[in-house]
Design an enzyme around this catalytic site. Structure first.
Site, mmCIF file in Angstrom:
data_model
loop_
_atom_site.group_PDB
_atom_site.id
_atom_site.type_symbol
_atom_site.label_atom_id
_atom_site.label_comp_id
_atom_site.label_asym_id
_atom_site.label_seq_id
_atom_site.Cartn_x
_atom_site.Cartn_y
_atom_site.Cartn_z
ATOM 1 N N LYS A 22 0.837 -1.213 0.000
ATOM 2 C CA LYS A 22 0.000 0.000 0.000
ATOM 3 C C LYS A 22 0.868 1.257 0.000
ATOM 4 O O LYS A 22 0.648 2.172 -0.789
ATOM 5 C CB LYS A 22 -0.896 0.009 1.248
ATOM 6 N N ASN A 23 1.850 1.290 0.907
ATOM 7 C CA ASN A 23 2.611 2.526 1.079
ATOM 8 C C ASN A 23 3.579 2.811 -0.069
ATOM 9 O O ASN A 23 4.144 3.902 -0.153
ATOM 10 C CB ASN A 23 3.361 2.525 2.415
ATOM 11 N N ARG A 93 -4.948 10.361 4.435
ATOM 12 C CA ARG A 93 -3.857 11.321 4.569
ATOM 13 C C ARG A 93 -2.885 11.259 3.401
ATOM 14 O O ARG A 93 -2.314 12.265 3.004
ATOM 15 C CB ARG A 93 -3.081 11.037 5.854
ATOM 16 N N CYS A 117 -5.150 12.423 13.018
ATOM 17 C CA CYS A 117 -5.788 11.115 12.951
ATOM 18 C C CYS A 117 -5.542 10.379 14.252
ATOM 19 O O CYS A 117 -4.883 10.902 15.146
ATOM 20 C CB CYS A 117 -5.304 10.316 11.757
ATOM 21 N N ARG A 122 -0.030 14.669 13.177
ATOM 22 C CA ARG A 122 0.687 14.357 11.934
ATOM 23 C C ARG A 122 0.836 15.612 11.075
ATOM 24 O O ARG A 122 0.113 15.811 10.094
ATOM 25 C CB ARG A 122 -0.029 13.235 11.169
ATOM 26 N N ASP A 308 4.330 0.639 11.915
ATOM 27 C CA ASP A 308 3.142 -0.015 11.359
ATOM 28 C C ASP A 308 2.998 -1.483 11.779
ATOM 29 O O ASP A 308 1.996 -2.112 11.424
ATOM 30 C CB ASP A 308 3.142 0.093 9.826
ATOM 31 N N VAL A 330 8.248 6.746 16.578
ATOM 32 C CA VAL A 330 7.781 7.439 15.376
ATOM 33 C C VAL A 330 6.453 8.143 15.665
ATOM 34 O O VAL A 330 6.284 9.327 15.382
ATOM 35 C CB VAL A 330 7.640 6.457 14.190
ATOM 36 N N ARG A 400 -9.067 -0.343 4.440
ATOM 37 C CA ARG A 400 -8.286 0.733 3.814
ATOM 38 C C ARG A 400 -6.924 0.210 3.370
ATOM 39 O O ARG A 400 -6.400 0.659 2.354
ATOM 40 C CB ARG A 400 -8.065 1.874 4.815
HETATM 41 C C1 UD1 Z 1 4.030 6.972 6.420
HETATM 42 C C2 UD1 Z 1 3.177 5.760 6.191
HETATM 43 C C3 UD1 Z 1 2.585 5.258 7.501
HETATM 44 C C4 UD1 Z 1 3.706 5.042 8.523
HETATM 45 C C5 UD1 Z 1 4.591 6.278 8.638
HETATM 46 C C6 UD1 Z 1 5.825 6.027 9.491
HETATM 47 C C7 UD1 Z 1 2.344 6.069 3.951
HETATM 48 C C8 UD1 Z 1 1.184 6.329 3.066
HETATM 49 N N1 UD1 Z 1 2.128 6.092 5.260
HETATM 50 O O1 UD1 Z 1 3.166 7.991 6.942
HETATM 51 O O2 UD1 Z 1 1.908 4.041 7.264
HETATM 52 O O3 UD1 Z 1 3.142 4.757 9.785
HETATM 53 O O4 UD1 Z 1 5.061 6.674 7.341
HETATM 54 O O5 UD1 Z 1 6.594 5.007 8.977
HETATM 55 O O6 UD1 Z 1 3.432 5.805 3.494
HETATM 56 N N2 UD1 Z 1 6.377 14.478 10.939
HETATM 57 C C9 UD1 Z 1 6.639 15.787 11.224
HETATM 58 N N3 UD1 Z 1 6.550 16.716 10.212
HETATM 59 C C10 UD1 Z 1 6.218 16.366 8.939
HETATM 60 C C11 UD1 Z 1 5.949 15.018 8.662
HETATM 61 C C12 UD1 Z 1 6.044 14.090 9.682
HETATM 62 O O7 UD1 Z 1 6.940 16.143 12.361
HETATM 63 O O8 UD1 Z 1 6.164 17.247 8.064
HETATM 64 C C13 UD1 Z 1 6.473 13.454 12.016
HETATM 65 C C14 UD1 Z 1 5.177 12.684 12.212
HETATM 66 O O9 UD1 Z 1 4.296 13.340 13.096
HETATM 67 C C15 UD1 Z 1 5.689 11.369 12.763
HETATM 68 C C16 UD1 Z 1 7.033 11.192 12.042
HETATM 69 O O10 UD1 Z 1 7.414 12.481 11.589
HETATM 70 O O11 UD1 Z 1 5.935 11.484 14.159
HETATM 71 C C17 UD1 Z 1 6.966 10.247 10.854
HETATM 72 O O12 UD1 Z 1 5.877 10.626 10.017
HETATM 73 P P1 UD1 Z 1 5.880 10.353 8.452
HETATM 74 O O13 UD1 Z 1 7.046 9.493 8.068
HETATM 75 O O14 UD1 Z 1 5.717 11.639 7.729
HETATM 76 O O15 UD1 Z 1 4.544 9.515 8.260
HETATM 77 P P2 UD1 Z 1 3.687 9.505 6.955
HETATM 78 O O16 UD1 Z 1 4.563 9.738 5.797
HETATM 79 O O17 UD1 Z 1 2.482 10.361 7.146
#
Ligand code: UD1
Length: 444
Positions: A22-23, A93, A117, A122, A308, A330, A400
């Protein structure tokens, strides 16, 4: 709405195949916006999230046809719309992944902010920081991100944050940088295999990305990307979920298409607690009959244990002898599943970003509520191991991100029924007259 009714206590046995990731599929689908010609994708899993993103792309003027079981074909036929609407983005998201491709290819993007969420705060500040460094003008108004740039410029960008790097943030910046003028260097890029898969896809269309799988990416911008054909990687999170299911039910399962090379931390941890995991040609044989010792576990960015699979691991540790300490670095608040597992008899104490799990002899069936995608999987797995019947509500979270997980587990001998969300085995108790009076007088 549907729910699952699970009869627990059956060791899993048999063979199933892991689906496409999925990711990886989601950012790759979003990146088809960048291509000048038609793109064909294979191994896209059949998921609600995939359908949601397809709707976003269609709303952005793409034509999509085909079938996930064979191939999906993507082609832009109208590039005038640059708005990804709230109604669609709020459902998922990962729709934010269209931001970078839209901006790079159409010079403008207007994408609804995805919001919070159940797994915690996030933000997307790192996505925006990266795009601004490349020259984009970005404003946030009425819940939308407005981004504009005549042509993005290569830049040096540090993408680390308080909780590590960002997976979809790296996907967004990388997708934008492939069409930027000059060279972009990303430091603290996410190293997740799904980011690598996106990078390989973009390179197959003519992008120049180096350093994939490391925190240092170098991207030489090109004038255009061609169309092409690509096969999405297999899902390491689904593979881990199925392995954990074997452990929880003390079963033996044979898995096809396990991306073992991307799963070292998970396989090592499962082996440490007593699972036997062997490779026999293309098959991964998981023998869960020897579950013996608790372990401490920290969810970290890749190559660590993925956040995850933290919830599913918590289900497993709930019935593993001894005390385990589970920490999520994370998403430190990602523990909604803990209280539902407690309803099934697990002994779990939350302390900040950590859960202390004392293994119990057995879990027992209960009525529980899924709160997010991986938490749903954790509850399904716990239910497989529990004595008696478990009813899991809000399983739309599961649909999902898992392709037919109930069918796959049933093919291994589980008993999971998907039924309409009605009270099971319960008639709604009559409210005593005095109490209903009391309630209505309070309400008044
Ligand atoms: C992706 C995955 C999700 C997984 C996550 C962490 C997809 C579609 N989803 O989510 O399944 O759980 O990676 O491996 O690929 N953060 C910030 N600022 C930002 C972005 C993120 O502070 O601009 C923080 C987040 O709050 C979190 C951490 O960084 O604590 C990691 O988040 P991120 O890797 O961005 O998660 P997603 O990409 O949303």
């Amino acid at each position: 709405m549907e729910m699952f009714v699970v009869s627990g206590g059956r060791p899993l046995k048999g063979r199933v195949s892991v689906s496409g990731a999925k990711n990886a599929a989601l950012p790759i689908m979003a990146a088809t916006l960048l291509a000048d010609g038609p793109v064909t994708l294979h191994n896209v899993p059949q998921l609600v999230d995939v359908a949601t993103l397809a709707r976003v792309l269609v709303s952005l003027g793409m034509k999509i046809h085909g079938d996930t079981s064979a191939a999906l074909h993507f082609e832009t036929h109208d590039d005038s719309n640059v708005t990804a609407d709230y109604e669609l983005v709020r459902r998922m998201r990962a729709s934010i992944c269209v931001l970078g491709p839209l901006l790079a290819r159409r010079k403008r993007a207007c994408v609804s902010l995805p919001g919070g969420c159940n797994i915690g705060h996030r933000p997307i500040d790192l996505h925006l920081k990266g795009l601004r460094a490349m020259g984009a003008e970005i404003t946030i108004e009425n819940g939308y991100v407005y981004a504009e740039a005549e042509r993005l410029r290569g830049a040096d960008i540090y993408l680390g944050g308080a909780f590590g790097s960002t997976v979809t943030g790296t996907c967004n910046i990388m997708s934008a940088a492939v069409l930027a003028e000059g060279t972009t260097r990303i430091e603290a890029a996410a190293c997740e295999p799904e980011v690598v898969d996106l990078g390989n896809f973009l390179n197959s269309l003519g992008a120049h990305i180096q350093g994939l799988g490391t925190p240092f990416l170098t991207i030489e911008g090109v004038e255009r990307l061609s169309g092409g054909e690509y096969r999405v990687a297999y899902d390491r999170i689904e593979a881990a979920t199925l392995m954990i299911a074997a452990g929880l039910t003390r079963g033996v399962v044979e898995l096809e298409q396990v991306p073992v090379a991307d799963m070292t931390a998970v396989i090592e941890t499962l082996t440490h607690i007593g699972l036997k995991i062997d490779q026999l040609g293309p098959l991964t044989i998981v023998d869960g009959r020897g579950l013996r010792s608790a372990t401490d576990l920290v969810a970290l960015p890749y190559p660590g244990i993925p956040t995850d699979v933290q919830a599913q691991m918590m289900s497993l540790m709930s019935v593993t002898p001894g005390m385990s300490v589970i920490t999520d670095r994370v998403f430190p608040d990602r523990f909604m599943h803990a209280s539902e597992l407690v309803r099934m008899g697990a002994q779990i104490r939350r302390e900040g970003p950590t859960a202390v799990v004392q293994g119990v002899e057995h879990l027992s069936g209960a009525h529980v509520m899924a709160s997010d995608l991986r938490a749903s999987a954790a509850l399904v797995l716990a239910a497989l191991a529990a004595e008696g019947e478990t009813v899991i509500r809000r399983i739309y979270h599961l649909d999902r991100g898992y392709e037919r997980l109930d069918d796959k587990l049933n093919s291994l001998g589980a008993s999971i029924r998907r039924v309409d969300d009605q009270p099971v085995g319960l008639t709604t108790p009559e409210v005593p007259m005095e109490l209903s009076k009391h309630r209505s007088s309070r309400a008044a």
